[in-house]
Write an enzyme that holds these catalytic residues in place. Structure first.
Site, PDB file in Angstrom:
ATOM      1  N   GLY A  28      40.207  41.761  23.734  1.00  0.00           N
ATOM      2  CA  GLY A  28      38.910  41.573  23.092  1.00  0.00           C
ATOM      3  C   GLY A  28      37.800  42.372  23.748  1.00  0.00           C
ATOM      4  N   CYS A 159      33.101  38.825  46.873  1.00  0.00           N
ATOM      5  CA  CYS A 159      34.268  39.258  46.113  1.00  0.00           C
ATOM      6  C   CYS A 159      34.599  38.165  45.093  1.00  0.00           C
ATOM      7  CB  CYS A 159      35.459  39.541  47.030  1.00  0.00           C
ATOM      8  SG  CYS A 159      36.356  38.077  47.611  1.00  0.00           S
ATOM      9  N   CYS A 174      49.091  34.121  24.672  1.00  0.00           N
ATOM     10  CA  CYS A 174      50.435  34.590  25.020  1.00  0.00           C
ATOM     11  C   CYS A 174      51.089  33.655  26.030  1.00  0.00           C
ATOM     12  CB  CYS A 174      50.364  36.008  25.568  1.00  0.00           C
ATOM     13  SG  CYS A 174      49.263  36.209  26.977  1.00  0.00           S
TER      14      CYS A 174
END
Length: 651
Positions: A28, A159, A174
């Site tokens: 997407g 991070c 999926c």
């Protein structure tokens, strides 16, 4: 006078044409991002994605068409993007970014990495690779109408793993259809199945393996035939699950064998899926009936709903619930649909049975009806316009980095509704690295509570090092003065240790383990804290994951709501930090490649972000200074009811 090339300064335009950019994910956000990059002037782009195109992607991943169903997302995205700018040099990889081929040297080839991923494990991995290669990373995610973009630079910013992430409530499609790894994935699949059989059909809720995938055939001839069909019309003219069930008069045994035998056998033909995962085990009704069903006894005590049945018990429950729901559907007449309700006994029996059978197939511990009911919930859609906005913001942050203006980069949140200043986009100053981060600290270190007499070496490897700490191929050495190798990434070297307990290697309270992942160029020192007082079903606990106390108020800071990573990192819309998380509200996003996915319950936590008083970043330096009184006033306002001004944060 400044010389312009299009809307960019000539120096910046030249920089774009020479820079190499890696895009991780072509779903997407990835589709929108590739289009934006080539139209902005980026000439050297590499894109990687392991997924193939599904028919449910076509409503928002606009680089794909019906004829592309079953093909590689990365390859088709490349071909489509080149139509916007044929002169661009785009290299596509149909592969996983965690493949050892994509090592630190590979990442060092790029000036910039842009993430458009759909799962936390891959995000963690790319975060570490960019830290090791010292390459700027732009991270992004969407969930429904919510979105976020942030910049990560070694030594300058937090991070991706600096802040502990709440358990997620959002999962890629999926994962639901092909590779479930947690009970919640199976519960969502079972709810989708209910709608496919008895309710309103939705292409985004397909439960079968993708039959258009050319890689998924049982033999080469079928592969070729399917690939040819995909070339012609996308191979999307398939019989729906409901039509198939009707043609078989909702025969529960036939339906069972299709879902839990034939479809699973089909999944097993997708070889790449099972290289690093345990393969599922198909179930056959007739075979279970003949074997005497040794698993049929139930476990657990207390109320009936709190007991876990055996496999045969759930087989019978599946049969009974299908028959009951079929009668209810017939009573409503032709064209009628049932609506799933967790308080409807037949519907709840169906989801409980189907989910548990799938859990068994994928080697998970089955759950009681009570647990399944408490975990079932709602679904949020993927929104194409959200992806478009976030992709645009990624490119804008990329332009700042390539212009050498990294200090002007921001974390930007896209909210569903405007705040009190009528802003949908809320920029925040990037936070510095967390000193004790177990990933980007100078000497990463973590303390883990375990019962050394019950924790096996395999659990340490799979559940602690790989799942919790995101390592791909860990090597573990015991700091015992002898350099004892506990786990080796070389196949077969330490497999004999897998079923042994940590205590068998003299690991006890205070022992230290050095875990290395050479692919990620990452070393973590683990302090073992032995305990026999872990909660039920909890195998380990990382000490200090949540701050002991909230940080003190800072200038230009407001308390904000932090939400689990959505799109597919999850996001649970919330307008007040005083509102508790609703553990029953499980939000699922279908298989884009844009954000992240895995746990059944999550708490909405509070974090602190610096937010501009107004939406103009240029005013930050003017409006930042405040007196102590104004800071106190800000803190006081943050405890009030200024709900609309909250920043909704994704992972």
């Amino acid at each position: 006078m400044v010389e312009l090339v299009g809307s960019l300064r000539k120096e910046l335009a030249d920089s774009l044409s020479k820079s190499k950019v890696l895009v991780v994910g072509a779903g997407g956000i990835g589709c929108e991002l590739l289009k934006n990059l080539v139209l902005t002037g980026f000439q050297n782009i590499e894109v990687i994605d392991l997924d193939t195109i599904d028919v449910s992607n076509l409503n928002r991943q606009f680089l794909f068409q019906k004829k592309h169903v079953g093909k590689s997302k990365a390859q088709v995205a490349k071909e489509s993007a080149l139509q916007f700018c044929p002169s661009a040099n785009i290299i596509a990889y149909h592969d996983s970014i965690t493949n050892p081929d994509y090592d630190v040297a590979f990442f060092k080839n790029f000036n910039l990495v842009m993430n458009a991923l759909d799962n936390r494990a891959a995000r963690n991995h790319v975060n570490r690779m960019c830290l090791a290669a010292d390459i700027p990373l732009i991270e992004s995610g969407t969930a429904g109408y919510l979105g976020q973009v942030t910049v990560i630079k070694k030594g300058m910013t937090e991070c991706y793993e600096c802040q502990p992430k709440p358990a997620q409530k959002t999962f890629p499609g999926c994962t639901i259809r092909n590779t479930p790894s947690e009970p919640i994935h199976c519960i969502v699949w079972a709810k989708y199945l209910f709608n496919q059989l008895f309710g309103e059909e939705d292409a985004d809720q397909d439960v079968s393996p993708d039959t258009a995938d050319p890689e998924a055939s049982w033999n080469p001839e079928e592969t070729a035939a399917r690939a040819t069909a995909a070339e012609k019309d996308g191979d999307v003219n398939r019989v729906s699950t409901k039509q198939w069930a009707r043609s078989n008069k909702y025969d529960a045994i036939k339906l069972f064998n299709k879902l839990f035998k034939d479809d699973i056998m089909y999944l097993l033909t997708m070889d790449k899926l099972w290289k690093k995962r345990k393969a599922p085990t198909p179930l056959d009704w007739q075979q279970l009936e003949k074997t005497g069903c040794p698993q049929e006894e139930s476990s657990g005590s207390g109320l009936k709903d709190q007991q876990v049945l055996g496999v045969w018990g759930y087989c019978k429950l599946f049969q009974e619930s299908v028959d009951t729901l079929h009668l209810l559907l017939n009573d409503k007449g032709d064209g009628a649909e049932l609506v799933w309700d967790k308080d409807d006994p037949a519907a709840m029996d169906f989801v409980t049975a189907a989910a548990n059978l799938r859990m068994y197939i994928f080697s998970m511990n089955m759950k009681s009806r009570f647990d399944v009911k408490s975990m079932a919930g709602n679904i949020i859609p993927a929104i194409a316009t959200t992806n478009a906005v976030i992709a645009g913001l990624i490119v804008l942050e990329g332009l700042k980095i390539l212009a050498g203006e990294l200090e002007s980069c921001r974390t930007i949140f896209l909210n569903k509704c405007p705040n009190l200043r009528k802003k949908l986009l809320v920029p925040c100053i990037l936070d510095p690295p967390v000193a004790n981060c177990y990933v980007c600290a100078t000497k990463p270190e973590a303390t883990v509570k375990v019962n050394v007499h019950k924790t096996t070496v395999l659990s340490l490897q799979d559940k602690i090092l790989k799942e919790r700490f995101g390592m791909v191929a860990p090597d573990v050495q015991i700091e015992d003065g002898k350099g004892t190798i506990l786990i080796s990434s070389e196949e077969g070297e330490t497999e004999a240790n897998n079923c042994k307990f940590l205590s068998d290697f003299a690991i006890r309270n205070g022992s230290r383990l050095q875990a290395d992942d050479f692919l990620q160029d990452y070393t973590l020192l683990i302090n073992v804290l032995h305990t026999e007082n872990l909660e039920r079903d909890v195998e380990f606990e990382v000490v200090g994951e949540a701050p002991d106390k909230a940080p003190p108020p800072q200038n230009n800071q407001e308390e904000v709501n932090s939400i689990t990573n959505g799109n597919k990192d999850s996001a649970q819309p919330s307008t007040s930090s005083k509102v508790p998380a609703d553990d029953d509200d499980i939000m699922i996003v279908d298989s884009d490649n844009e954000a992240e996915a895995p746990s059944s319950s999550a708490a909405v936590t509070s974090s602190t972000k610096r937010k501009y008083p107004d939406g103009d970043p240029g005013e930050a330096s003017i409006k930042r200074p405040r007196t102590d009184q104004s800071s106190a006033a800000t803190a006081h306002d943050n405890n009030g009811d200024d709900d609309d001004d909250d920043i909704i944060a994704l992972d």
